[in-house]
Design an enzyme around this catalytic site. Structure first.
Site, PDB file in Angstrom:
ATOM      1  N   THR A  36      -4.051  -7.147  -0.050  1.00 40.46           N
ATOM      2  CA  THR A  36      -5.027  -6.712  -1.211  1.00 40.46           C
ATOM      3  C   THR A  36      -4.192  -5.743  -2.159  1.00 40.46           C
ATOM      4  N   LEU A  81      -4.335  -2.118  12.352  1.00 37.75           N
ATOM      5  CA  LEU A  81      -4.335  -1.144  11.034  1.00 37.75           C
ATOM      6  C   LEU A  81      -5.089  -1.821   9.911  1.00 37.75           C
ATOM      7  N   GLU A  84      -9.848  -1.610   4.809  1.00 36.74           N
ATOM      8  CA  GLU A  84     -10.126  -0.859   3.508  1.00 36.74           C
ATOM      9  C   GLU A  84     -10.218   0.186   3.873  1.00 36.74           C
ATOM     10  N   THR A 130      -9.478   6.968  12.436  1.00 38.80           N
ATOM     11  CA  THR A 130      -9.256   7.969  11.408  1.00 38.80           C
ATOM     12  C   THR A 130     -10.281   9.120  12.145  1.00 38.80           C
ATOM     13  N   ASP A 131      -9.794  10.462  11.914  1.00 37.87           N
ATOM     14  CA  ASP A 131     -10.712  11.509  12.294  1.00 37.87           C
ATOM     15  C   ASP A 131     -12.011  11.634  11.566  1.00 37.87           C
ATOM     16  N   GLU A 132     -12.142  10.946  10.374  1.00 39.18           N
ATOM     17  CA  GLU A 132     -13.337  10.928   9.627  1.00 39.18           C
ATOM     18  C   GLU A 132     -14.669  10.364  10.456  1.00 39.18           C
ATOM     19  N   TYR A 155     -17.078   4.400   4.434  1.00 40.86           N
ATOM     20  CA  TYR A 155     -15.804   4.216   5.146  1.00 40.86           C
ATOM     21  C   TYR A 155     -15.819   4.526   6.301  1.00 40.86           C
ATOM     22  N   SER A 156     -16.335   5.989   6.739  1.00 43.20           N
ATOM     23  CA  SER A 156     -16.177   6.335   7.997  1.00 43.20           C
ATOM     24  C   SER A 156     -17.019   5.784   9.094  1.00 43.20           C
ATOM     25  N   ALA A 157     -18.299   5.181   8.394  1.00 46.86           N
ATOM     26  CA  ALA A 157     -19.217   4.727   9.079  1.00 46.86           C
ATOM     27  C   ALA A 157     -18.592   3.391   9.594  1.00 46.86           C
ATOM     28  N   SER A 158     -17.846   2.614   8.792  1.00 49.62           N
ATOM     29  CA  SER A 158     -17.416   1.278   9.148  1.00 49.62           C
ATOM     30  C   SER A 158     -16.282   1.335  10.039  1.00 49.62           C
ATOM     31  N   LYS A 159     -15.355   2.602  10.149  1.00 51.00           N
ATOM     32  CA  LYS A 159     -14.389   2.871  11.071  1.00 51.00           C
ATOM     33  C   LYS A 159     -15.007   3.399  12.483  1.00 51.00           C
ATOM     34  N   TYR A 212     -12.082  17.540  -7.102  1.00 52.92           N
ATOM     35  CA  TYR A 212     -13.564  17.131  -6.786  1.00 52.92           C
ATOM     36  C   TYR A 212     -14.227  18.482  -6.625  1.00 52.92           C
ATOM     37  N   GLY A 288     -21.486  13.076  -0.627  1.00 55.88           N
ATOM     38  CA  GLY A 288     -21.294  13.146   0.738  1.00 55.88           C
ATOM     39  C   GLY A 288     -20.012  13.718   1.135  1.00 55.88           C
TER      40      GLY A 288
HETATM   41  P1  NAD Z   1      -3.721   0.956   3.296  1.00 59.71           P
HETATM   42  O1  NAD Z   1      -5.148   0.785   2.296  1.00 59.71           O
HETATM   43  O2  NAD Z   1      -2.504   1.696   2.603  1.00 59.71           O
HETATM   44  O3  NAD Z   1      -3.335  -0.411   3.876  1.00 59.71           O
HETATM   45  C1  NAD Z   1      -4.245  -1.270   4.471  1.00 59.71           C
HETATM   46  C2  NAD Z   1      -3.744  -2.594   4.633  1.00 59.71           C
HETATM   47  O4  NAD Z   1      -4.719  -3.595   5.242  1.00 59.71           O
HETATM   48  C3  NAD Z   1      -3.237  -3.045   3.322  1.00 59.71           C
HETATM   49  O5  NAD Z   1      -1.724  -3.868   3.333  1.00 59.71           O
HETATM   50  C4  NAD Z   1      -4.136  -4.415   2.945  1.00 59.71           C
HETATM   51  O6  NAD Z   1      -3.594  -5.563   2.222  1.00 59.71           O
HETATM   52  C5  NAD Z   1      -4.260  -4.746   4.412  1.00 59.71           C
HETATM   53  N1  NAD Z   1      -5.642  -5.388   4.560  1.00 59.71           N
HETATM   54  C6  NAD Z   1      -7.010  -4.775   3.906  1.00 59.71           C
HETATM   55  N2  NAD Z   1      -8.047  -5.883   4.106  1.00 59.71           N
HETATM   56  C7  NAD Z   1      -7.405  -6.806   5.078  1.00 59.71           C
HETATM   57  C8  NAD Z   1      -7.869  -8.011   5.439  1.00 59.71           C
HETATM   58  N3  NAD Z   1      -9.255  -8.330   5.367  1.00 59.71           N
HETATM   59  N4  NAD Z   1      -6.946  -8.656   6.378  1.00 59.71           N
HETATM   60  C9  NAD Z   1      -5.819  -8.301   6.274  1.00 59.71           C
HETATM   61  N5  NAD Z   1      -5.377  -7.187   5.924  1.00 59.71           N
HETATM   62  C10 NAD Z   1      -6.012  -6.450   5.132  1.00 59.71           C
HETATM   63  O7  NAD Z   1      -4.282   1.925   4.601  1.00 59.71           O
HETATM   64  P2  NAD Z   1      -3.605   2.894   5.380  1.00 59.71           P
HETATM   65  O8  NAD Z   1      -3.869   4.474   4.711  1.00 59.71           O
HETATM   66  O9  NAD Z   1      -2.218   2.609   5.752  1.00 59.71           O
HETATM   67  O10 NAD Z   1      -4.285   2.891   6.720  1.00 59.71           O
HETATM   68  C11 NAD Z   1      -4.169   2.104   7.913  1.00 59.71           C
HETATM   69  C12 NAD Z   1      -5.176   2.209   8.897  1.00 59.71           C
HETATM   70  O11 NAD Z   1      -4.951   3.553   9.399  1.00 59.71           O
HETATM   71  C13 NAD Z   1      -6.521   2.305   8.664  1.00 59.71           C
HETATM   72  O12 NAD Z   1      -7.108   1.246   9.543  1.00 59.71           O
HETATM   73  C14 NAD Z   1      -7.200   3.531   8.275  1.00 59.71           C
HETATM   74  O13 NAD Z   1      -8.198   3.462   8.537  1.00 59.71           O
HETATM   75  C15 NAD Z   1      -6.326   4.078   9.105  1.00 59.71           C
HETATM   76  N6  NAD Z   1      -6.041   5.807   8.963  1.00 59.71           N
HETATM   77  C16 NAD Z   1      -5.541   5.971   7.574  1.00 59.71           C
HETATM   78  C17 NAD Z   1      -5.501   7.385   7.410  1.00 59.71           C
HETATM   79  C18 NAD Z   1      -4.905   7.790   6.126  1.00 59.71           C
HETATM   80  O14 NAD Z   1      -4.728   8.888   5.905  1.00 59.71           O
HETATM   81  N7  NAD Z   1      -4.398   6.938   5.284  1.00 59.71           N
HETATM   82  C19 NAD Z   1      -5.659   8.229   8.265  1.00 59.71           C
HETATM   83  C20 NAD Z   1      -6.151   7.936   9.569  1.00 59.71           C
HETATM   84  C21 NAD Z   1      -6.275   6.460   9.848  1.00 59.71           C
HETATM   85  P1  TYD Z   2      -8.365  11.593  -0.226  1.00 61.97           P
HETATM   86  O1  TYD Z   2      -6.995  11.477  -0.223  1.00 61.97           O
HETATM   87  O2  TYD Z   2      -9.143  10.445  -0.704  1.00 61.97           O
HETATM   88  O3  TYD Z   2      -8.621  11.450   1.492  1.00 61.97           O
HETATM   89  P2  TYD Z   2      -9.952  11.705   2.293  1.00 61.97           P
HETATM   90  O4  TYD Z   2     -11.094  11.536   1.541  1.00 61.97           O
HETATM   91  O5  TYD Z   2      -9.896  10.328   3.364  1.00 61.97           O
HETATM   92  O6  TYD Z   2      -9.904  12.799   2.913  1.00 61.97           O
HETATM   93  O7  TYD Z   2      -8.850  12.892  -0.422  1.00 61.97           O
HETATM   94  C1  TYD Z   2      -8.474  14.200   0.233  1.00 61.97           C
HETATM   95  C2  TYD Z   2      -9.018  15.190  -0.312  1.00 61.97           C
HETATM   96  O8  TYD Z   2      -8.707  15.474  -1.718  1.00 61.97           O
HETATM   97  C3  TYD Z   2     -10.811  14.984  -0.219  1.00 61.97           C
HETATM   98  O9  TYD Z   2     -11.288  16.372  -0.147  1.00 61.97           O
HETATM   99  C4  TYD Z   2     -11.022  14.501  -1.664  1.00 61.97           C
HETATM  100  C5  TYD Z   2     -10.196  15.281  -2.491  1.00 61.97           C
HETATM  101  N1  TYD Z   2      -9.723  14.564  -3.759  1.00 61.97           N
HETATM  102  C6  TYD Z   2      -9.943  15.037  -4.965  1.00 61.97           C
HETATM  103  O10 TYD Z   2     -10.363  16.332  -5.124  1.00 61.97           O
HETATM  104  N2  TYD Z   2      -9.534  14.433  -6.175  1.00 61.97           N
HETATM  105  C7  TYD Z   2      -9.388  13.014  -6.170  1.00 61.97           C
HETATM  106  O11 TYD Z   2      -8.971  12.431  -7.314  1.00 61.97           O
HETATM  107  C8  TYD Z   2      -9.183  12.524  -4.840  1.00 61.97           C
HETATM  108  C9  TYD Z   2      -8.816  11.156  -4.738  1.00 61.97           C
HETATM  109  C10 TYD Z   2      -9.299  13.280  -3.806  1.00 61.97           C
END
Ligand code: NAD
Ligand code: TYD
Length: 347
Positions: A36, A81, A84, A130-132, A155-159, A212, A288
């Site tokens: 994606t 992993l 979305e 995720t912790d969310e 997002y967090s509801a789907s996770k 924000y 939210g």
């Molecule tokens: P990301 O958005 O950077 O990467 C997601 C990857 O999944 C992408 O490479 C995308 O192409 C692929 N993908 C999406 N939809 C797909 C589908 N239908 N089929 C196959 N591949 C698909 O996300 P990330 O930040 O690397 O997060 C990875 C995982 O870790 C997620 O499950 C997320 O919920 C979890 N997570 C993320 C964080 C964070 O801070 N980023 C924290 C805790 C948990």
């Molecule tokens: P984000 O990186 O989107 O992670 P998450 O929402 O999963 O915690 O956002 C981190 C924090 O930063 C969150 O409190 C929302 C805030 N934020 C902004 O203030 N401005 C922005 O443009 C973005 C993307 C996030």
């Protein structure tokens, strides 16, 4: 051992794939990713020709493809992993999150169950979450593994839903699983829609930094390579049917984090002191918006001996350097659709 890693071309996934491909030559790593907007094979250039690595471009919601793939390769272990992953996009398009994060996870669980139901010994479905899912904390307290789920964004509801399905498959069909719920990650290769890389990119380009609300929201930040090490540890030593919380012991109010980032960027870019802070712009709050996330990571610390290896200042320094050294990567991911997302989100 044949291991399927989903979402391995994304931010965290690419670090996990590298961790496993480089450290375990006896494992074969299959990286399945739809590519994606968030997935990028440039993230894995350094390991793409390794003999124990195979990339598969596919969508986890394509049930026929996933079933055939499991039948062909008989993956013994899955690290899931693919998702979305951005809260703001989930507010714009919730259904895409249900499709990938819920339906996609169930399709993988089914394929795994149907492949191994006569012999789950030494098999594992490792779900990355995720912790969310726990919702928002007030000014005090920490998320524990036993904290009740209370997701507030699509997002967090789907996770949360996907976590429940993984547990339900464990209870109902006996699949061996482990779940980890991690706090906010940062580091190289993160798509510039999340706070830290978005603000680094905007500072480079002298664009406003959209904070924000009042900026007093708190997150617990973990360097992505420390998360990959934690995943490696849980994969090998985690207890079956358990959940582990992973966090950075590192809480920051957004506005304080952004101020630190601005100061570090001014030094790296040789700009006058305070130049980047002038870009800070308070904008309409996220609907939210969860006030505070903070993880109690004592279980993984005590049971598996894991703790983060870098301080936030060190991790941020490495992260900024990576983005400054990889401007081609940054430019390529911010061309095309990025601008229309940005305009819609921040106009
Ligand atoms: P990301 O958005 O950077 O990467 C997601 C990857 O999944 C992408 O490479 C995308 O192409 C692929 N993908 C999406 N939809 C797909 C589908 N239908 N089929 C196959 N591949 C698909 O996300 P990330 O930040 O690397 O997060 C990875 C995982 O870790 C997620 O499950 C997320 O919920 C979890 N997570 C993320 C964080 C964070 O801070 N980023 C924290 C805790 C948990
Ligand atoms: P984000 O990186 O989107 O992670 P998450 O929402 O999963 O915690 O956002 C981190 C924090 O930063 C969150 O409190 C929302 C805030 N934020 C902004 O203030 N401005 C922005 O443009 C973005 C993307 C996030």
């Amino acid at each position: 051992m044949k291991i399927l890693i989903t979402g391995g071309a994304g931010f965290i996934g690419s670090h996990v794939v590298r961790q496993f491909v480089n450290n375990y030559p006896n494992y074969h790593i299959f990286n399945l990713d739809k590519l994606t907007y968030a997935g990028n094979l440039e993230n894995l250039k350094d390991i793409e020709n390794k003999p124990n690595y195979t990339f598969i471009k596919a969508d986890i919601t394509n049930e026929t493809f996933i079933n055939n793939l499991f039948e062909k390769h008989q993956f013994e272990r899955v690290i899931h992993l693919a998702a979305e992953s951005h809260v703001d996009r989930s507010i714009l398009h919730p259904l895409a999150f249900v499709n990938t994060n819920v339906i996609g996870t169930i399709i993988l669980l089914n394929a795994f169950k149907n492949t191994w139901e006569d012999n789950f010994k030494n098999k594992l479905f490792y779900h990355i979450s995720t912790d969310e899912v726990y919702g928002a904390l007030g000014q005090t307290g920490l998320f524990k593994e036993t904290t009740a789920y209370h997701p507030n964004s699509p997002y967090s509801a789907s996770k949360a839903s996907s976590d429940h399905f993984v547990r339900a498959y464990g209870e109902t069909y006996g699949i061996p699983y482990v779940i980890t719920n991690c706090s906010n990650n940062y580091g190289p290769n993160q798509f510039p829609e999340k706070l830290i890389p978005l603000f680094i990119n905007n500072i480079i380009n002298n664009k406003p930094l959209p904070v924000y609300g009042d900026g007093n929201y708190t997150r617990d930040w973990l360097y992505v390579k420390d998360h990959a090490v934690a995943i490696d540890l849980v994969f090998h030593k985690g207890k079956n049917l358990e959940t582990y919380n992973i966090g950075g012991f590192n809480e920051w109010k957004n506005i304080n984090l952004v101020t630190l980032l601005c100061q570090q960027m001014d030094k790296k870019l040789n700009r006058e002191k305070g130049a980047s802070e002038k870009l800070i712009t308070y904008v309409k709050d996220r609907p939210g918006h969860d006030l505070r996330y903070a993880i109690d990571a004592s279980k993984i610390n005590k049971e598996l001996g894991w703790k983060p290896s870098v301080t936030f200042e060190q991790g941020l320094d490495k992260t900024i350097d990576w983005y400054l050294e990889n401007e081609v990567w940054l430019k390529s991911v911010t061309s095309g659709d990025y601008q229309s997302y940005y305009d819609r989100q921040y106009s």
